[in-house]
Design an enzyme around this catalytic site. Structure first.
Site, PDB file in Angstrom:
ATOM      1  N   GLU A   1      -6.467 -15.390  -6.511  1.00  0.00           N
ATOM      2  CA  GLU A   1      -6.596 -16.858  -6.450  1.00  0.00           C
ATOM      3  C   GLU A   1      -6.243 -17.340  -5.051  1.00  0.00           C
ATOM      4  O   GLU A   1      -5.266 -16.869  -4.444  1.00  0.00           O
ATOM      5  CB  GLU A   1      -5.656 -17.508  -7.463  1.00  0.00           C
ATOM      6  CG  GLU A   1      -6.202 -17.460  -8.874  1.00  0.00           C
ATOM      7  CD  GLU A   1      -5.258 -18.101  -9.882  1.00  0.00           C
ATOM      8  OE1 GLU A   1      -4.167 -18.565  -9.484  1.00  0.00           O
ATOM      9  OE2 GLU A   1      -5.615 -18.113 -11.065  1.00  0.00           O
TER      10      GLU A   1
ATOM     11  N   TYR B   1      -6.702  -9.593  -8.809  1.00  0.00           N
ATOM     12  CA  TYR B   1      -6.595 -11.058  -8.834  1.00  0.00           C
ATOM     13  C   TYR B   1      -6.404 -11.569  -7.423  1.00  0.00           C
ATOM     14  O   TYR B   1      -5.634 -10.995  -6.644  1.00  0.00           O
ATOM     15  CB  TYR B   1      -5.395 -11.493  -9.692  1.00  0.00           C
ATOM     16  CG  TYR B   1      -5.844 -12.300 -10.882  1.00  0.00           C
ATOM     17  CD1 TYR B   1      -6.495 -13.520 -10.688  1.00  0.00           C
ATOM     18  CD2 TYR B   1      -5.659 -11.845 -12.186  1.00  0.00           C
ATOM     19  CE1 TYR B   1      -6.946 -14.259 -11.764  1.00  0.00           C
ATOM     20  CE2 TYR B   1      -6.104 -12.584 -13.266  1.00  0.00           C
ATOM     21  CZ  TYR B   1      -6.754 -13.800 -13.045  1.00  0.00           C
ATOM     22  OH  TYR B   1      -7.204 -14.519 -14.112  1.00  0.00           O
TER      23      TYR B   1
ATOM     24  N   THR C   1     -27.984 -19.593  -5.777  1.00  0.00           N
ATOM     25  CA  THR C   1     -27.592 -18.383  -6.489  1.00  0.00           C
ATOM     26  C   THR C   1     -27.830 -17.230  -5.518  1.00  0.00           C
ATOM     27  O   THR C   1     -28.533 -17.385  -4.517  1.00  0.00           O
ATOM     28  CB  THR C   1     -28.434 -18.151  -7.757  1.00  0.00           C
ATOM     29  OG1 THR C   1     -29.810 -18.138  -7.383  1.00  0.00           O
ATOM     30  CG2 THR C   1     -28.191 -19.240  -8.787  1.00  0.00           C
TER      31      THR C   1
ATOM     32  N   ASP D   1     -30.391 -27.562  -3.320  1.00  0.00           N
ATOM     33  CA  ASP D   1     -30.136 -26.400  -4.188  1.00  0.00           C
ATOM     34  C   ASP D   1     -31.290 -25.424  -3.972  1.00  0.00           C
ATOM     35  O   ASP D   1     -32.400 -25.639  -4.447  1.00  0.00           O
ATOM     36  CB  ASP D   1     -30.063 -26.878  -5.635  1.00  0.00           C
ATOM     37  CG  ASP D   1     -29.865 -25.736  -6.617  1.00  0.00           C
ATOM     38  OD1 ASP D   1     -30.008 -24.563  -6.221  1.00  0.00           O
ATOM     39  OD2 ASP D   1     -29.591 -26.031  -7.797  1.00  0.00           O
TER      40      ASP D   1
ATOM     41  N   LYS E   1     -31.625 -14.280  -7.089  1.00  0.00           N
ATOM     42  CA  LYS E   1     -33.070 -14.501  -7.301  1.00  0.00           C
ATOM     43  C   LYS E   1     -33.813 -13.868  -6.118  1.00  0.00           C
ATOM     44  O   LYS E   1     -33.764 -12.648  -5.978  1.00  0.00           O
ATOM     45  CB  LYS E   1     -33.340 -15.981  -7.517  1.00  0.00           C
ATOM     46  CG  LYS E   1     -32.611 -16.518  -8.769  1.00  0.00           C
ATOM     47  CD  LYS E   1     -32.974 -17.946  -9.078  1.00  0.00           C
ATOM     48  CE  LYS E   1     -32.363 -18.402 -10.381  1.00  0.00           C
ATOM     49  NZ  LYS E   1     -31.106 -19.108 -10.211  1.00  0.00           N
TER      50      LYS E   1
ATOM     51  N   ARG F   1     -25.452 -11.316  -9.575  1.00  0.00           N
ATOM     52  CA  ARG F   1     -25.436 -12.654 -10.178  1.00  0.00           C
ATOM     53  C   ARG F   1     -24.255 -13.415  -9.584  1.00  0.00           C
ATOM     54  O   ARG F   1     -23.118 -12.944  -9.617  1.00  0.00           O
ATOM     55  CB  ARG F   1     -25.234 -12.577 -11.686  1.00  0.00           C
ATOM     56  CG  ARG F   1     -26.195 -11.702 -12.414  1.00  0.00           C
ATOM     57  CD  ARG F   1     -26.280 -12.058 -13.861  1.00  0.00           C
ATOM     58  NE  ARG F   1     -27.063 -13.247 -14.001  1.00  0.00           N
ATOM     59  CZ  ARG F   1     -28.399 -13.284 -13.849  1.00  0.00           C
ATOM     60  NH1 ARG F   1     -29.076 -12.178 -13.595  1.00  0.00           N
ATOM     61  NH2 ARG F   1     -29.050 -14.414 -13.980  1.00  0.00           N
TER      62      ARG F   1
END
Ligand code: PLP
Length: 570
Positions: free
Chosen positions: A205, A203, A375, A349, A378, A384
């Site tokens: 954060e 974790y 992203t 984008d 691609k 991903r």
């Protein structure tokens, strides 16, 4: 062959082993052993590791009890086979070696070398190999230790055979299909390894140096490296590498600068935009007052003039530019100029074209646009995920909008994989790969045009093409075309086209892209052939009749261009 004998044997050989083919088949027939033949049946040189995989897979999936592999020495085959967990491949040049490999080594693959063994000698070895039983006892302990050295998928196989089997089937699908879905790709093994690493346990954060959890010193290193490489790769002032996806990245930018009810101007989904560009069923369409621009219906290019008129009349706070299904170069500079002259900020984008942008093969929005999202999976060929790049003045607002605004703990294993992807994209070979994507897209376009298809905008400048089926096949909708091609192992996705007349479920278009097949090192000749196959099926008077013959040819082509993975089997 007694109770030591196999019921089914899977076998393969390279060009040096092909002379043993009749010997093996004759032996199996005489001994009532079923066999699965994976070739090669020819004398042209082939790469032996490719022939090892299907045999290994048959054994691990329990389609076969044993395997036989033949090459010049037997050792190449054995080395390749022994990389797979659960495989015990033994070279035998005489009967004693065959016997002990079974009795003590519990060998499940016999490797023969045509340089050392005659046809008669091979038969004698086969007879011993298939009639000798594993002795067990102290050897069982040693054999169990062998598999302890294996890769993680072995554990998955033991713990959850159902998921292991589904992953195996998906892998096989990827291997045996031609992946033409424009948004998909095959990552490198290094990216896969980082994504499958122990970082998934942590974790973190917050941001490097300012976390809400202890023990973050090493994940801090990872995120710093990822951010640093992103800045270098894109030439950006600030990078946030935490968005879990492209969708999260876009929503985080909106959240950083917009309030509910603010006006945004975006390209509609039907015209090639994305759901997150203000679609009514997406949060972006629910929260903000959306006006859409689109393409010029005559030629399918973005209609910059109407975009400018709308910017003047609507005075949006933000203009979004970028697409999921637009085959032409986007003029980011022009859109940024329109936005800034009309008091709007601009978000580019580049989810689809990021790989082309970072290699200079598509003009970069970075010098002109306030925010750039992408992203990473691609054309960029990473895991991903999403990323946000922005000017320094927006860094704080963007970081706060990602965490705590839109997300909790970052996926540190994915951030590590993004870092690996950025490093790979910084190498000169990545530009050569992107150039291949472009050459392949143009070759596929040529072939489709020759086969009578109509392409939106008449062709492509980037990695994707959009077929408008209405022109030459008015009865065929996108859904049926997609399903027919899927039957032939050609993966595409149906897509709306500018001026769409069908529902978004059936559509009038098909979207094709070349990033994934270029990662398999396919080239222009293969693209020309694939365009012909698409034509052969879709333009046939009875398309269903052409599916199976094309599928056989597709499978043969896929075998010649393996996926870029070796050990993430099966
Ligand atoms: N933006 C564009 C232009 C896209 O094409 C996509 C995905 O297809 C996204 C954003 C969303 O990415 P994700 O599926 O990672 O949420």
């Amino acid at each position: 062959m007694g109770d030591a004998g196999a019921r089914t044997v899977s076998f393969a050989m390279d060009h040096r082993g092909v002379c043993f083919r009749p010997v093996l088949i004759d032996f199996f027939r005489r001994n009532d052993i079923d066999y699965i033949d994976h070739g090669t049946g020819r004398e042209e040189p082939v790469d032996y590791p490719v022939y090892v995989r299907p045999v290994v897979r048959d054994i691990l999936e329990k389609n076969a009890d044993c395997g036989v592999l033949v090459c010049g020495t037997g050792t190449g085959m054995a080395m390749a086979a022994n990389r797979f967990c659960g495989i015990r491949a033994a070279v035998a040049v005489n009967e004693k070696m065959a016997e002990l490999s079974r009795r003590h080594g519990h060998a499940n693959v016999l490797c023969l070398g045509s340089r050392w063994v005659s046809g008669e000698g091979a038969v004698a070895i086969l007879e011993v190999f298939f009639s000798t039983k594993f002795e067990g006892g102290r050897h069982a302990r040693r054999i169990a230790l062998l598999d302890k050295n294996c890769l993680p998928m072995k554990r998955l196989q033991e713990v959850d055979p159902q998921i292991f089997a589904s992953i195996g089937r998906e892998r096989r699908r990827q291997e045996e299909h031609l992946e033409l879905i424009a948004s998909e790709n095959f990552t490198s093994e290094a990216v896969l390894e980082a994504a499958g690493s122990v970082l998934t346990n942590k974790y973190a954060e917050g941001y490097p140096g300012y976390r809400y959890y202890g023990g973050c010193e090493f994940v801090d290193e990872v995120e710093q490296i990822a951010r640093h490489r992103a800045l270098q790769l894109f030439g950006a002032e600030h990078a946030n590498v935490q968005p879990h996806s492209g969708t999260q990245a876009n929503l985080a930018v909106y959240g950083a600068i917009l309030r509910p009810g603010d006006r945004i101007l975006t390209m509609s989904l039907v015209e090639g935009g994305h759901l997150t560009h203000g679609h009514s069923k997406n949060l972006s369409g629910m929260l903000y007052a959306v006006t859409h621009y689109g393409t010029d219906s005559a030629d399918g290019f973005i209609d910059y003039r109407s975009l400018e008129e709308l910017a003047e009349s609507e005075r949006p706070k933000l203009i979004t530019v970028g697409a999921s299904a637009h085959p032409r170069t986007i003029d980011f500079e022009r859109v940024a100029d329109i936005a800034h002259r009309n008091g709007a900020l601009v978000l580019a984008d580049i989810a689809h074209i990021a790989g082309l942008v970072v290699t200079g093969l598509h003009p970069s929005p970075l010098p002109h646009c306030d925010f750039v999202t992408s992203t990473t999976h691609k054309t960029l060929r990473g895991p991903r995920g999403g990323i946000i790049l922005c000017k320094k003045e927006f860094a704080k607002a963007v970081d706060g909008s990602v965490f705590p605004g839109n997300q909790g703990g970052p996926l540190m294993h994915i951030i590590a994989a993004k870092a690996v992807c950025f490093l790979e994209a910084l190498q000169p070979s990545f530009r050569a790969y992107q150039e291949l994507i472009l050459r392949n897209a143009r070759a596929l376009a040529r072939s489709l045009l020759r086969n009578g298809f109509h392409l939106v905008s008449g062709g492509t400048d980037n990695h994707l093409l959009l077929i408008d089926l209405r022109k030459n096949l008015p009865e065929m909708d996108g859904l049926r075309a997609q399903r027919l091609l899927e039957g032939a192992h050609i993966s595409t996705n149906r897509n709306t086209v500018p001026g769409e007349t069908r529902s978004s479920f059936s559509t009038s278009g098909l979207r094709l892209g070349t990033p994934a097949l270029s990662s398999r090192a396919m080239g222009e000749a293969e693209m020309e052939q694939i365009g012909d196959w698409i034509g052969e099926i879709l333009t046939a008077p009875a398309p269903e009749d052409r599916v199976l013959p094309v599928r056989d040819a597709v499978r043969a082509l896929c075998r010649r261009f393996p996926l870029p993975y070796a050990h993430y089997e099966i």
